[in-house]
Design a protein around this motif. Structure first.
Motif, mmCIF file in Angstrom:
data_model
loop_
_atom_site.group_PDB
_atom_site.id
_atom_site.type_symbol
_atom_site.label_atom_id
_atom_site.label_comp_id
_atom_site.label_asym_id
_atom_site.label_seq_id
_atom_site.Cartn_x
_atom_site.Cartn_y
_atom_site.Cartn_z
ATOM 1 N N LEU A 50 14.310 63.610 19.921
ATOM 2 C CA LEU A 50 13.622 64.408 20.935
ATOM 3 C C LEU A 50 13.793 65.904 20.668
ATOM 4 N N ALA A 57 7.515 71.343 17.898
ATOM 5 C CA ALA A 57 6.397 71.741 18.771
ATOM 6 C C ALA A 57 6.418 73.244 19.028
ATOM 7 N N GLU A 65 11.102 73.136 29.318
ATOM 8 C CA GLU A 65 10.376 72.007 28.742
ATOM 9 C C GLU A 65 11.296 71.200 27.827
ATOM 10 N N THR A 68 13.022 68.869 30.017
ATOM 11 C CA THR A 68 12.136 67.803 30.491
ATOM 12 C C THR A 68 12.027 66.702 29.437
ATOM 13 N N VAL A 69 11.854 67.115 28.190
ATOM 14 C CA VAL A 69 11.678 66.139 27.107
ATOM 15 C C VAL A 69 12.993 65.426 26.802
ATOM 16 N N SER A 72 14.782 62.593 28.914
ATOM 17 C CA SER A 72 14.169 61.266 29.027
ATOM 18 C C SER A 72 15.017 60.183 28.364
ATOM 19 N N ARG A 144 13.285 71.673 38.833
ATOM 20 C CA ARG A 144 13.032 71.253 37.459
ATOM 21 C C ARG A 144 14.282 70.601 36.883
ATOM 22 N N VAL B 76 7.844 62.730 28.062
ATOM 23 C CA VAL B 76 8.018 63.346 26.742
ATOM 24 C C VAL B 76 6.746 64.064 26.308
ATOM 25 N N GLY B 79 6.028 67.356 28.294
ATOM 26 C CA GLY B 79 6.846 68.476 27.835
ATOM 27 C C GLY B 79 6.395 68.982 26.473
ATOM 28 N N LEU B 80 6.129 68.043 25.550
ATOM 29 C CA LEU B 80 5.741 68.456 24.195
ATOM 30 C C LEU B 80 4.399 69.189 24.185
ATOM 31 N N ALA B 82 3.133 70.968 26.711
ATOM 32 C CA ALA B 82 3.382 72.299 27.300
ATOM 33 C C ALA B 82 3.985 73.231 26.245
ATOM 34 N N SER B 94 4.945 71.827 32.376
ATOM 35 C CA SER B 94 4.778 70.397 32.609
ATOM 36 C C SER B 94 5.116 70.060 34.063
#
Lengths: 407, 407
Positions: A50, A57, A65, A68-69, A72, A144, B76, B79-80, B82, B94
């Protein structure tokens, strides 16, 4: 009946077979009549994957972000462990950081826990439901997801144990406990039955990778009894406890080493008032964590040589900052990555003199030159050339009576 | 300036390269001065992997934990995407289902959206921030993650478009739009420029896999203009709109087929009042969705033959229920999986007689026997032997003037 928090790291939940083993361990505690909360990391490898995606990215990524990713991964294992427990007839439910809620500040990527509201979870524990919490994550005041930094699940577990007033916080990992030193270097290394918070804190920050430093500090502050043990064997682990619980104190309980140090020497610095601030201020501003510092003053008192250590990864940044900074004049800058910090740790040092002298003598006997020394109440650290790492650790391990046959 | 919702399915966000292409499409809409909200699915394959894990962890799984695990895929990609947008200089953030919040009922695994609070998102849109929402997920009143069922991201997108009063909802997928029939069967299949909600609804529920049925119903109810288009080409797609927007209506606009049907015939059922309830009640209780039904009464009126269709996957369950049920007496039960439902769809049928007759004649000419018929205002469906699928679809496509050279 006890209330226990059990924490399982990434290798312990690497796949469904291992998650089943974890579920069996949890079931055993439940069957023994205990209330159990479990904190899980992501399956090993998942977080790296991840993080790689995030960095690919957006190299200069938005930490919100990122969180967020990356969070998970723990979400998946929390759900899977709850399901596996249910499948074994154990009542269980998962909790994500925001569901608890585990409130943190807004420093995404390395957030600090501010408050844990365990009202709901306490109710479930009283109903004999195993509460499986996703580690490593929380929620900020702006709604968030935050993460606590790598290894943050240890901190999640200790914080939850403190909030739940748990009797014990068992940290399951891929080693059997805390050792007197790295068993890969010293085959005679011994597993410690007990270690004090202070010692564990020094060991964690000095390179032992068993527990995250922040989690130990938190355990110490809240008096959480932490046990480090293996999820792959059934042997008892190491208990991290208050000093008073250890009856017979060792003078030295462990030898740690940290290879990720680098040494910078500034030769011929003008010795004016405030010079240290001019050197270390800009480094601190750029988040370079300076560790050991020594200063030698020349005979006439006008020039000084300054030596200090920084994390190896920050060496280029540090030299750049020092070269750019127009405020500091020096004759020469030398940087050396081939160094290691060796530390001798033990609460017994407080009441036992001569540890430092014995350490220095031992290294001298082996022909090892000490470059920098730093001490605290319960540890002595020296910087030496990296090539002597194994030699130094083994010699100190023996001389301080830590080898297993001498135990 | 328009406000647009763009939805990208799993194949469109399958890896970082494709996510970059998606980001470029989003950027183009932003550069054109539009306010953009984006809804994303999980990377293709991810949801299947997560579902497999859940099923392996617990065959009779807790739907709440299923939702917790499976919803992580969309988290996932949100987020990616964004991050990728930010990396291209586009402001973006996101939103997970619970952050919006996208409130649903508590039917985990196939929850229904109850309310979307877009207050925060509207503010961001007004600040020219692209709002990337994780599709497929919501939050229930008991603070747990819910999912909307497979393909639910279409529904998320349409619901968001309705809540945001968006001018358009663009559903990007791996086909170029809605076709008169499956182009893999009929090479002369044409892409439709426009199709009505009603036709799209029939096509979706009759086997066309372009849009999820629920999303079409929702678009129809809220008057959301939906466009189906490919994320891999730049050709215009198919607009799903109100009947009034289509000036020249085709009598028939599409031929659909559904192979996942199975036929059950009960021969010699005692024809007593309430017999249909006794047969179909127990099936409904066990969530078997009975579709087409025909009944033939014997000459003396005492016995009847009943034929009906159920989803192919429910055939064993259905025969078991009927055999166990002591209330219904019949001479013989016959089950047949080798059937296909062929449907002719078009709003023009309302004002144009003779479509059914023409359909039956065409099939008869090809020697195809019709087993069951069912009709609605804008569609006629027949059940035939599966081996005639291609023959029937091609013949009907030609006879109703849908082949591209006749267009």
């Amino acid at each position: 009946m006890s209330r226990i928090v059990m924490k399982f790291g990434g290798t312990s939940v690497a796949d469904l077979d291992r998650i089943r083993i974890v579920a069996d361990r949890v079931k055993r505690e439940v069957d023994a009549g205990n209330q159990v909360a479990v904190v899980v990391s992501a399956m090993s490898g998942t977080t790296d994957q991840l993080v790689n995606w995030v960095e690919e990215a957006s190299p200069l990524h938005d930490a919100r972000e990122y969180d967020t990713v990356v969070s998970s991964g723990e979400q998946v294992t929390a759900g899977l462990l709850a399901l596996t427990l249910q499948n074994k007839g154990v009542s269980a439910r998962s909790w994500l950081g925001w569901q608890v809620p585990m409130k943190t500040n807004t420093v995404h990527g390395s957030a600090r826990i501010e408050d844990i509201d365990t009202t709901e979870m306490q109710k479930r524990l009283d109903d004999d439901v195993v509460c499986v919490m996703a580690g490593f994550q929380g929620i900020s005041s702006d709604n968030r997801i935050t993460t606590l930094g790598r290894g943050g699940s240890d901190t999640s577990a200790v914080a939850l144990a403190a909030a739940l007033k748990a009797d014990r916080c068992d940290i399951y990992t891929d080693v059997e406990g805390v050792y007197t030193t790295d068993p890969r270097i010293v085959s005679a290394a011994r597993k410690l039955d007990k270690v004090t918070y202070e010692e564990m804190l020094e060991m964690a920050s000095l390179g032992a990778k068993v527990l995250q430093t922040r989690s130990v500090a938190m355990a110490m502050n809240h008096g959480v009894r932490v046990q480090v043990l293996s999820s792959f064997t059934d042997t008892p682990g190491t208990l991290v406890v208050d000093e008073e619980e250890i009856v017979e104190k060792q003078v030295v309980s462990g030898i740690a080493y940290a290879k990720n140090e680098a040494k910078i020497t500034l030769v011929g610095v003008e010795n004016t008032p405030g010079i240290a601030g001019k050197i270390f201020g800009p480094l601190a501003d750029d988040n370079v964590n300076v560790d050991m510092i020594i200063q030698n003053i020349s005979e006439d008192g006008k020039k000084t040589d300054l030596t200090f250590t920084v994390p190896e990864g920050d060496i280029e940044k540090s030299t750049e900052i020092l070269q750019k900074s127009g405020h500091v004049r020096y004759a020469k800058l030398m940087a050396d990555k081939d160094v290691v910090k060796i530390s001798v740790i033990g609460v017994g040092m407080r009441s036992h003199a001569g540890v430092a002298a014995r350490m220095f003598e031992t290294l001298a006997e082996k022909g090892i030159n000490i470059q920098v020394i730093s001490t605290s109440e319960i540890k002595i650290s020296v910087l030496i050339a990296a090539e002597y790492t194994e030699l130094a650790v083994r010699a100190l391990h023996t001389v301080f009576g830590l080898d297993s046959d001498q135990a």
